[in-house]
Design a protein around this motif. Structure first.
Motif, PDB file in Angstrom:
ATOM      1  N   ALA A 113       8.046   3.989  -3.419  1.00 53.75           N
ATOM      2  CA  ALA A 113       9.165   4.861  -3.060  1.00 53.75           C
ATOM      3  C   ALA A 113      10.402   4.531  -3.889  1.00 53.75           C
ATOM      4  CB  ALA A 113       9.476   4.730  -1.573  1.00 53.75           C
ATOM      5  N   ALA A 114      10.520   3.289  -4.332  1.00 59.49           N
ATOM      6  CA  ALA A 114      11.636   2.868  -5.182  1.00 59.49           C
ATOM      7  C   ALA A 114      11.326   3.112  -6.660  1.00 59.49           C
ATOM      8  CB  ALA A 114      11.946   1.398  -4.945  1.00 59.49           C
ATOM      9  N   ASN A 115      10.280   3.880  -6.924  1.00 59.91           N
ATOM     10  CA  ASN A 115       9.849   4.213  -8.280  1.00 59.91           C
ATOM     11  C   ASN A 115       9.377   2.976  -9.058  1.00 59.91           C
ATOM     12  OD1 ASN A 115       9.251   6.196 -10.109  1.00 59.91           O
ATOM     13  ND2 ASN A 115      11.234   6.123 -11.117  1.00 59.91           N
ATOM     14  N   ARG A 116       8.773   2.041  -8.323  1.00 58.73           N
ATOM     15  CA  ARG A 116       8.209   0.825  -8.920  1.00 58.73           C
ATOM     16  C   ARG A 116       6.787   0.612  -8.396  1.00 58.73           C
ATOM     17  NH1 ARG A 116      12.810   0.773 -11.064  1.00 58.73           N
ATOM     18  NH2 ARG A 116      13.902  -1.078 -11.765  1.00 58.73           N
ATOM     19  N   PRO A 117       5.895   1.620  -8.561  1.00 60.95           N
ATOM     20  CA  PRO A 117       4.550   1.475  -8.010  1.00 60.95           C
ATOM     21  C   PRO A 117       3.759   0.382  -8.709  1.00 60.95           C
ATOM     22  CG  PRO A 117       4.662   3.380  -9.433  1.00 60.95           C
ATOM     23  CD  PRO A 117       6.065   2.841  -9.337  1.00 60.95           C
ATOM     24  N   LEU A 118       2.865  -0.238  -7.958  1.00 56.34           N
ATOM     25  CA  LEU A 118       1.991  -1.254  -8.520  1.00 56.34           C
ATOM     26  C   LEU A 118       0.713  -0.592  -9.026  1.00 56.34           C
ATOM     27  CD1 LEU A 118       2.222  -3.999  -5.757  1.00 56.34           C
ATOM     28  CD2 LEU A 118       3.357  -3.992  -7.971  1.00 56.34           C
ATOM     29  N   GLU A 119       0.201  -1.090 -10.118  1.00 53.65           N
ATOM     30  CA  GLU A 119      -1.099  -0.640 -10.613  1.00 53.65           C
ATOM     31  C   GLU A 119      -2.177  -1.228  -9.714  1.00 53.65           C
ATOM     32  OE1 GLU A 119      -1.690   1.459 -13.168  1.00 53.65           O
ATOM     33  OE2 GLU A 119       0.481   1.676 -13.459  1.00 53.65           O
ATOM     34  N   ASN A 120      -3.352  -0.596  -9.687  1.00 51.66           N
ATOM     35  CA  ASN A 120      -4.459  -1.104  -8.869  1.00 51.66           C
ATOM     36  C   ASN A 120      -4.793  -2.550  -9.211  1.00 51.66           C
ATOM     37  OD1 ASN A 120      -4.854   1.187  -7.331  1.00 51.66           O
ATOM     38  ND2 ASN A 120      -6.320   2.077  -8.745  1.00 51.66           N
ATOM     39  N   GLU A 121      -4.775  -2.883 -10.504  1.00 50.10           N
ATOM     40  CA  GLU A 121      -5.104  -4.251 -10.923  1.00 50.10           C
ATOM     41  C   GLU A 121      -4.157  -5.262 -10.291  1.00 50.10           C
ATOM     42  OE1 GLU A 121      -4.365  -1.797 -13.111  1.00 50.10           O
ATOM     43  OE2 GLU A 121      -6.028  -1.584 -14.509  1.00 50.10           O
ATOM     44  N   GLU A 122      -2.852  -4.939 -10.316  1.00 49.96           N
ATOM     45  CA  GLU A 122      -1.842  -5.837  -9.748  1.00 49.96           C
ATOM     46  C   GLU A 122      -2.039  -6.030  -8.255  1.00 49.96           C
ATOM     47  OE1 GLU A 122       2.733  -5.852 -10.865  1.00 49.96           O
ATOM     48  OE2 GLU A 122       1.814  -3.904 -11.247  1.00 49.96           O
ATOM     49  N   LEU A 123      -2.198  -4.907  -7.555  1.00 47.45           N
ATOM     50  CA  LEU A 123      -2.346  -4.966  -6.105  1.00 47.45           C
ATOM     51  C   LEU A 123      -3.631  -5.694  -5.725  1.00 47.45           C
ATOM     52  CD1 LEU A 123      -0.996  -4.162  -3.470  1.00 47.45           C
ATOM     53  CD2 LEU A 123      -2.242  -2.011  -3.563  1.00 47.45           C
ATOM     54  N   ASN A 124      -4.722  -5.407  -6.434  1.00 50.20           N
ATOM     55  CA  ASN A 124      -5.981  -6.097  -6.154  1.00 50.20           C
ATOM     56  C   ASN A 124      -5.845  -7.599  -6.361  1.00 50.20           C
ATOM     57  OD1 ASN A 124      -7.166  -3.645  -5.600  1.00 50.20           O
ATOM     58  ND2 ASN A 124      -8.302  -3.517  -7.510  1.00 50.20           N
TER      59      ASN A 124
END
Length: 182
Positions: A113-124
C-alpha cells in the motif's frame, strides 16, 4: 479512475450560450456531479468505521482519494523501514501457521500500500527463515523450485504441512479386544 485522479474535469456549473448574455445551468455539470457522487458512495461503502472519519467533509471522489492517500498512503522512510524490520522479526514461534502467515501478509500488504511491494522471492525467504525447524523439510523442497511460489500457494502448502504434522503426533486410539485363539 478519472474522477479520482481529476483527469475527468468538473465542468462549470453554468454556461453562457453564444447568442445570449444570460448564464444557464450546465447539464454536463449536473451529470458530472451525479457520477462523482456515485463514485464517492461506492468508495465509502468499502471503508471500515475506523477509516470513515478520515474522509468526512470530502466533497468529491478526488477529495476522498486524497484524504485516504494522505492518511494511509504516504508512509515515511522511517515507517517503511519499521515495517521491514517488523516483517524480518516476525516468527512463527508457538503460533499456528495460519496466525503467522496472517501477520506476514498484513505487514506485506502495508508495504504494498506504501508502493513498496515485496517480490515473491523476498517474502518467501523471510517466511522460510522464520518458520522454525519443524518446517525445514518443506522449506528445502520449496526453495529448490525453479520459480518462486506465490503467497497463496505458500499458504496452502504450509497449512497442509502443519495439518500432517499434527495428525502424525495425535495418538490413534484403537478399540482392542482380547484375542483368543480358536
Amino acid at each position: 479512475m478519472g474522477y479520482l485522479d481529476c483527469t475527468i474535469v468538473c465542468p462549470t456549473p453554468t454556461i453562457t450560450p453564444t447568442d445570449s448574455t444570460i448564464a444557464a445551468p450546465n447539464p454536463a455539470y449536473d451529470e458530472w456531479i451525479r457520477k462523482d457522487q456515485r463514485v464517492i458512495s461506492w468508495m465509502i461503502s468499502f471503508l471500515s468505521p475506523d477509516v470513515l472519519p478520515y474522509v468526512v467533509g470530502s466533497i468529491s471522489a478526488a477529495d476522498v482519494s486524497k484524504a485516504l492517500q494522505t492518511a494511509f498512503g504516504s508512509l515515511s522512510y522511517t515507517s517503511i523501514l519499521q515495517l521491514h524490520m517488523q516483517l524480518q522479526n516476525t516468527s512463527k514461534g508457538d503460533k499456528f501457521v495460519l496466525t503467522y502467515l496472517r501477520e506476514v501478509k498484513y505487514i506485506s500488504d502495508q508495504l504494498a500500500a506504501a508502493n513498496r511491494p515485496l517480490e515473491n522471492e523476498e517474502l518467501n525467504a523471510i517466511v522460510f527463515r522464520n518458520l522454525g525447524s519443524d518446517f525445514s523439510d518443506i522449506v528445502t523442497v520449496l526453495a529448490t523450485k525453479p520459480d518462486p511460489i506465490t503467497f497463496p500457494e505458500l499458504h496452502r502448502l504450509l497449512l497442509n504441512r502443519e495439518l500432517r504434522m499434527k495428525s502424525a503426533t495425535v495418538p490413534i486410539e484403537a478399540n482392542v479386544t482380547a484375542y483368543t485363539p480358536l
